[in-house]
Design an enzyme around this catalytic site. Sequence first.
Site, PDB file in Angstrom:
ATOM      1  N   HIS A 145       3.469  89.366  48.078  1.00 17.44           N
ATOM      2  CA  HIS A 145       2.764  88.076  47.949  1.00 17.44           C
ATOM      3  C   HIS A 145       2.907  87.255  49.238  1.00 17.44           C
ATOM      4  O   HIS A 145       3.452  86.145  49.239  1.00 17.44           O
ATOM      5  CB  HIS A 145       3.382  87.343  46.755  1.00 17.44           C
ATOM      6  CG  HIS A 145       2.620  86.163  46.233  1.00 17.44           C
ATOM      7  ND1 HIS A 145       2.179  85.139  47.035  1.00 17.44           N
ATOM      8  CD2 HIS A 145       2.235  85.850  44.975  1.00 17.44           C
ATOM      9  CE1 HIS A 145       1.575  84.239  46.289  1.00 17.44           C
ATOM     10  NE2 HIS A 145       1.592  84.656  45.033  1.00 17.44           N
ATOM     11  N   GLU A 247      -2.359  89.027  49.721  1.00 22.36           N
ATOM     12  CA  GLU A 247      -1.360  89.800  48.981  1.00 22.36           C
ATOM     13  C   GLU A 247      -1.831  91.244  48.768  1.00 22.36           C
ATOM     14  O   GLU A 247      -2.927  91.458  48.243  1.00 22.36           O
ATOM     15  CB  GLU A 247      -1.112  89.137  47.623  1.00 22.36           C
ATOM     16  CG  GLU A 247      -0.853  87.641  47.741  1.00 22.36           C
ATOM     17  CD  GLU A 247      -0.985  86.900  46.416  1.00 22.36           C
ATOM     18  OE1 GLU A 247      -0.746  87.508  45.358  1.00 22.36           O
ATOM     19  OE2 GLU A 247      -1.353  85.713  46.445  1.00 22.36           O
TER      20      GLU A 247
HETATM   21  O1  LIG Z   1       3.377  79.644  41.814  1.00 19.37           O
HETATM   22  P1  LIG Z   1       3.600  81.127  41.752  1.00 19.37           P
HETATM   23  O2  LIG Z   1       4.174  81.594  40.454  1.00 19.37           O
HETATM   24  O3  LIG Z   1       4.430  81.612  42.916  1.00 19.37           O
HETATM   25  O4  LIG Z   1       2.167  81.813  41.881  1.00 19.37           O
HETATM   26  C1  LIG Z   1       1.352  81.508  42.969  1.00 19.37           C
HETATM   27  C2  LIG Z   1       0.019  82.252  42.858  1.00 19.37           C
HETATM   28  O5  LIG Z   1       0.240  83.630  42.931  1.00 19.37           O
HETATM   29  C3  LIG Z   1      -0.945  84.452  43.004  1.00 19.37           C
HETATM   30  O6  LIG Z   1      -1.570  84.264  44.221  1.00 19.37           O
HETATM   31  C4  LIG Z   1      -1.894  84.190  41.879  1.00 19.37           C
HETATM   32  O7  LIG Z   1      -3.145  84.815  42.108  1.00 19.37           O
HETATM   33  C5  LIG Z   1      -2.092  82.722  41.660  1.00 19.37           C
HETATM   34  O8  LIG Z   1      -2.812  82.538  40.450  1.00 19.37           O
HETATM   35  C6  LIG Z   1      -0.763  81.988  41.597  1.00 19.37           C
HETATM   36  O9  LIG Z   1      -0.966  80.607  41.392  1.00 19.37           O
END
Ligand SMILES: O=P(O)(O)OC[C@H]1O[C@H](O)[C@H](O)[C@@H](O)[C@@H]1O
Length: 279
Positions: A145, A247
């Site tokens: 990520h 990601e």
């Molecule tokens: O806030 P987090 O749990 O780290 O997730 C952050 C982000 O991760 C990914 O990119 C998903 O596609 C998003 O939908 C999400 O908001």
Amino acid sequence: MVRGQPAVELSARTGDRLVVALHGGHLLSWQDADGTERLYLSPTALFDGRSAIRGGVPICFPQFNQRGPLPKHGFARNLPWTFAGETAPDAWTLRLTDSDATRAFWPERFGLDLTLSVPRAGVLRIALQVANTGVAPWSFTAALHTYLRVDELADARLLGLQGAPCWDAVRDARATETRDAVGFGEEFDSVYGAPAQPLVLRQPRGDLHIASSPDCPQTVVWNPGPALCARLADMPADGWRHMLCVEAAAIDAPIELAPGAATLLWQQLDARPSSSPTA
Ligand SMILES: O=P(O)(O)OC[C@H]1O[C@H](O)[C@H](O)[C@@H](O)[C@@H]1O
């Protein structure tokens, strides 16, 4: 230590420097030889040894997002990993194996080896080997990520997605990407079919080429935009202007691993100076 959490600093022969926290096996920083930081780390990220760290490269395993019964993005980013040292020249490995803490969420036996390597100056490879160390098959979804640092989001474009199938999670709409250069400003959260060619994050200061492994058939692109960012307690109000998550992901079809089997998910980032001298 970084903000009270155990971390290791890794210096490659190229002059590139990495900082990785043991919590989450979480890469926090990649600076190339001239000191340019390539990753975004939120200045208000939580370093409490429990929460996921906002920025760097969270490891989402064994579940991406809320696509299953586990905590969002799984548990690997919330647990302490061990540092296995330099496992090849300019390559360092961190490890997470199943334990009472992981079995509290998920019963399976597994081993994760995250290897961070610098094959050339300005090139970072992030490779996650996922192994089934148990006696029964299991499946997982995962993502590297990566939070890329951008100088000013309005000046950044992501190239190479044209023609890719896309699920826009903000609008819950499926389409094919038509733009040859994608710009950002409002909340953006899309799952693309990963194109065969590397993507290019283009900024005035230069390009970053982003490649991923065949076992990462999706690429997720995420930026919270100003409204969602304002609601994220671990990000400053203007944080969204200085990051873009690109990601490498295996999420639409879970990967199944037989006992004794392993797979390798990787993302490679390759920084190139601006081709335009006036930019
Ligand atoms: O806030 P987090 O749990 O780290 O997730 C952050 C982000 O991760 C990914 O990119 C998903 O596609 C998003 O939908 C999400 O908001």
